[in-house]
Design a protein around this motif. Structure first.
Motif, PDB file in Angstrom:
ATOM      1  N   ASP A   1       8.482   5.627   6.284  1.00 30.43           N
ATOM      2  CA  ASP A   1       8.498   4.483   7.079  1.00 30.43           C
ATOM      3  C   ASP A   1       6.721   4.359   7.029  1.00 30.43           C
ATOM      4  OD1 ASP A   1      10.562   3.867   7.377  1.00 30.43           O
ATOM      5  OD2 ASP A   1      10.889   4.529   9.648  1.00 30.43           O
ATOM      6  N   VAL A   2       6.142   5.074   7.161  1.00 32.59           N
ATOM      7  CA  VAL A   2       4.569   5.272   7.249  1.00 32.59           C
ATOM      8  C   VAL A   2       3.742   4.006   6.108  1.00 32.59           C
ATOM      9  CG1 VAL A   2       1.986   6.318   7.006  1.00 32.59           C
ATOM     10  CG2 VAL A   2       4.028   7.625   7.850  1.00 32.59           C
ATOM     11  N   PRO A   3       3.870   3.990   5.214  1.00 31.80           N
ATOM     12  CA  PRO A   3       3.086   2.797   4.624  1.00 31.80           C
ATOM     13  C   PRO A   3       3.299   1.488   4.989  1.00 31.80           C
ATOM     14  CG  PRO A   3       3.703   3.932   3.171  1.00 31.80           C
ATOM     15  CD  PRO A   3       4.761   4.717   4.217  1.00 31.80           C
ATOM     16  N   ALA A   4       4.089   1.127   4.838  1.00 31.82           N
ATOM     17  CA  ALA A   4       5.253  -0.018   5.359  1.00 31.82           C
ATOM     18  C   ALA A   4       4.612  -0.187   7.548  1.00 31.82           C
ATOM     19  CB  ALA A   4       6.835   0.307   6.144  1.00 31.82           C
ATOM     20  N   GLU A   5       4.257   0.859   7.527  1.00 31.49           N
ATOM     21  CA  GLU A   5       3.734   0.879   9.366  1.00 31.49           C
ATOM     22  C   GLU A   5       2.225   0.402   9.464  1.00 31.49           C
ATOM     23  OE1 GLU A   5       3.721   0.119  13.062  1.00 31.49           O
ATOM     24  OE2 GLU A   5       5.597   0.058  11.628  1.00 31.49           O
ATOM     25  N   LEU A   6       2.119   1.237   7.859  1.00 27.40           N
ATOM     26  CA  LEU A   6       0.024   0.497   8.043  1.00 27.40           C
ATOM     27  C   LEU A   6      -0.183  -0.752   7.591  1.00 27.40           C
ATOM     28  CD1 LEU A   6      -0.866   4.813   6.728  1.00 27.40           C
ATOM     29  CD2 LEU A   6      -1.481   3.611   9.129  1.00 27.40           C
TER      30      LEU A   6
ATOM     31  N   LEU B   1      -1.805   1.266   0.136  1.00 28.65           N
ATOM     32  CA  LEU B   1      -0.724   1.674   0.486  1.00 28.65           C
ATOM     33  C   LEU B   1       1.096   1.045  -0.064  1.00 28.65           C
ATOM     34  CD1 LEU B   1      -1.484   3.711   3.316  1.00 28.65           C
ATOM     35  CD2 LEU B   1      -1.822   4.372   0.652  1.00 28.65           C
ATOM     36  N   GLY B   2       0.590  -0.188  -0.049  1.00 26.96           N
ATOM     37  CA  GLY B   2       2.284  -0.835  -0.249  1.00 26.96           C
ATOM     38  C   GLY B   2       3.053   0.001   0.578  1.00 26.96           C
ATOM     39  N   SER B   3       4.313  -1.607   0.914  1.00 24.91           N
ATOM     40  CA  SER B   3       4.684  -0.944   1.906  1.00 24.91           C
ATOM     41  C   SER B   3       6.832  -0.897   1.593  1.00 24.91           C
ATOM     42  CB  SER B   3       5.193  -2.396   2.900  1.00 24.91           C
ATOM     43  OG  SER B   3       5.758  -3.280   1.905  1.00 24.91           O
ATOM     44  N   THR B   4       7.061  -1.137   0.629  1.00 26.41           N
ATOM     45  CA  THR B   4       8.502  -0.928  -0.420  1.00 26.41           C
ATOM     46  C   THR B   4       8.621   0.112  -1.281  1.00 26.41           C
ATOM     47  OG1 THR B   4       8.727  -3.012   0.900  1.00 26.41           O
ATOM     48  CG2 THR B   4      10.466  -1.937  -0.496  1.00 26.41           C
ATOM     49  N   PHE B   5       9.315   1.137  -2.071  1.00 27.53           N
ATOM     50  CA  PHE B   5       9.579   2.081  -2.645  1.00 27.53           C
ATOM     51  C   PHE B   5      10.096   1.005  -3.995  1.00 27.53           C
ATOM     52  CE2 PHE B   5      11.803   4.032  -5.597  1.00 27.53           C
ATOM     53  CZ  PHE B   5      10.807   4.951  -6.635  1.00 27.53           C
ATOM     54  N   ASN B   6       9.675   0.883  -5.052  1.00 26.20           N
ATOM     55  CA  ASN B   6      10.582   0.097  -6.541  1.00 26.20           C
ATOM     56  C   ASN B   6      10.223   1.433  -7.337  1.00 26.20           C
ATOM     57  OD1 ASN B   6      11.338  -1.770  -7.260  1.00 26.20           O
ATOM     58  ND2 ASN B   6       9.754  -3.067  -7.933  1.00 26.20           N
TER      59      ASN B   6
END
Length: 138
Positions: free
Chosen positions: A87-92, A103-108
């Motif tokens: 959850d770290v990149p999504a929060e940042l 950093l992006g936010s969601t793994f793809n």
């Protein structure tokens, strides 16, 4: 002569970084205007992200060999993508536009392939430029 080679390599890497950012912005704008769709811009952006990372690696370590620079760039790109499983990149990314861009936010999972495409292209161009500069000196 060695100092000149390092300075020239850094200059070329810096220009390449700027051109890569411009290409990323251009692909995004062009895909929107031409109706190519968001996937074209997204995956081209993924490849260009790794190209940009490689240019920054060369900027920091101008004597790095092309396969090493490509490997480092790919490892960084993949590490950022796998970090998105937390959850770290999504929060940042919610707090900062810069974090979202870096950093992006969601793994793809398909992004991993396109990062490898970018690393391969950057490796090829880096190797070609390095070979040309050696021919010019030799």
């Amino acid at each position: 002569m060695r100092g000149y080679g390092v300075a020239r390599t850094r200059l070329v890497a810096g220009v390449a970084a700027l051109l890569t950012v411009a290409a990323g912005l251009g692909v995004r704008a062009g895909a929107a205007r031409t109706g190519l769709g968001p996937d074209v811009a997204k995956y081209a952006g993924d490849a260009l992200y790794t190209v940009l990372v490689q240019t920054l690696v060369v900027l920091a370590a101008p004597r790095v060999r092309p396969p090493v620079a490509a490997g480092v760039a790919l490892a960084i790109s993949w590490a950022v993508e796998f970090a998105q499983l937390s959850d770290v990149p999504a929060e940042l990314s919610r707090r900062s536009v810069v974090a979202r861009l870096v950093l992006g936010s969601t793994f793809n999972a398909p992004d991993l392939f396109w990062y490898a495409v970018g690393a391969g292209c950057a490796w090829a161009v880096h190797g070609w430029l390095r070979g040309r500069s050696r021919m010019a000196v030799g």
